[in-house]
Design an enzyme around this catalytic site. Structure first.
Site, PDB file in Angstrom:
ATOM      1  N   ASP A 119       0.865  -1.176   0.000  1.00 35.60           N
ATOM      2  CA  ASP A 119       0.000   0.000   0.000  1.00 35.60           C
ATOM      3  C   ASP A 119       0.908   1.234   0.000  1.00 35.60           C
ATOM      4  OD1 ASP A 119      -2.414   1.582   0.498  1.00 35.60           O
ATOM      5  OD2 ASP A 119      -1.637   1.798   2.539  1.00 35.60           O
ATOM      6  N   ASP A 168      -0.311   5.213   0.805  1.00 32.99           N
ATOM      7  CA  ASP A 168      -0.620   6.182   1.863  1.00 32.99           C
ATOM      8  C   ASP A 168      -0.685   5.513   3.232  1.00 32.99           C
ATOM      9  OD1 ASP A 168      -0.772   7.990  -0.159  1.00 32.99           O
ATOM     10  OD2 ASP A 168      -2.942   8.262  -0.087  1.00 32.99           O
ATOM     11  N   ASP A 218      -1.876  -0.806   5.940  1.00 38.70           N
ATOM     12  CA  ASP A 218      -2.246  -0.234   7.240  1.00 38.70           C
ATOM     13  C   ASP A 218      -3.741  -0.039   7.423  1.00 38.70           C
ATOM     14  OD1 ASP A 218      -2.403   1.969   5.344  1.00 38.70           O
ATOM     15  OD2 ASP A 218      -2.506   3.289   7.090  1.00 38.70           O
TER      16      ASP A 218
END
Length: 274
Positions: free
Chosen positions: A10, A12, A220
């Site tokens: 991922d 961001d 996250d």
């Protein structure tokens, strides 16, 4: 290293800092991966324009997956052999575009029809000005303009309560749409997620190399759950903004000690150099 690795990450809040969008604290691990020929696959909710720009900045010439698994771009001549599948493939200039989701205009059409019968509170990217998106995200005007260039999804700023969000997702599922919660926005897309194109890509690597690969995934947010669950090694990066994605059972689950790119850097180096 004796093993063959693929890293899917991922962006961001994971490789990029949640607030500043900077990656410099992950540079040691990024350079190590480049030295060891470990491909880093960006698997993100970002658009083609945003992701391809970051690939150029980081000199990353590997495939990338955009808009929460809606599409995958693979550089032409990257693989010699192709899988026999029904996944649609299109010529996209320097890339082959593999389409896993719906076109955005179809998504917006279904959302418009749905909104006429429901009263959920949200604001979509399609109705935001670039300056409004800047205020929501902290992005610069040029970066916000890139973020608005959606092809296969519609992010929503959710203005309703969490109970209604669950009901919203159930209703849209009946319309053939998937609702995925990201770090800042709720994303509406076709019936895809971050795992589907990644599983396809891993098969491509193994077909072309003739050897098994170990897939490491780092994320996250809740929209990373499917990606983490399909990985051989799943790394949950600590977030300053929200709860970690819930991973129920996984044979090799790691939780980073630090947030964002610091946690990314330490965990990747630990796995590859172990």
């Amino acid at each position: 290293m004796d093993k063959h690795y693929i890293i899917a990450t991922d962006l961001d809040g994971t490789l990029l800092d949640h607030s500043t969008y900077k990656f410099h604290k992950a540079v040691p691990a990024l350079e190590y991966c480049q030295q060891q020929d470990v491909p880093i696959i960006f698997n993100t909710s970002k658009t083609y324009a945003e992701t391809e720009h970051l690939c150029r900045v980081l000199d990353n010439n590997h495939p990338f997956i955009i808009e929460n698994g809606s599409a995958m771009y693979i550089p032409k001549d990257y693989f010699a052999k192709e899988l026999d599948s029904d996944i649609e493939r299109f010529d996209a200039g320097a890339y082959w575009l593999y389409k896993f989701g719906l076109n955005r205009n179809e998504i917006l059409s279904r959302l418009t029809r749905f909104a006429k019968t429901q009263s959920f509170q949200y604001q979509g990217f399609s109705t935001m000005t670039t300056r409004e998106l800047c205020r929501c995200t902290g992005l610069s005007l040029p970066k916000a303009a890139e973020a608005k260039e959606r092809q296969f999804s519609e992010p929503l700023l959710w203005l309703d309560n969490s109970e209604n969000q669950a009901s919203f997702a159930k209703h849209l599922k009946l319309l053939g749409l998937n609702v995925i919660k990201g770090g800042r926005f709720v994303h509406v897309l076709g019936q895809s997620d971050k795992a589907k194109p990644l599983e396809y890509l891993k098969r491509l690597y193994e077909l072309n190399s003739g050897s098994e690969h170990t897939l490491i995934a780092l994320g996250d947010s809740a929209n990373d759950k499917a990606m983490l669950e399909t990985a051989d090694i799943a790394v949950v990066i600590e977030s300053p903004a929200h709860q970690d994605p819930v991973i129920d059972i996984h044979p090799h689950l790691i939780r980073s000690r630090f947030q964002g790119p610091i946690g990314w850097n330490e965990t990747v180096l630990d796995i590859l150099q172990r």
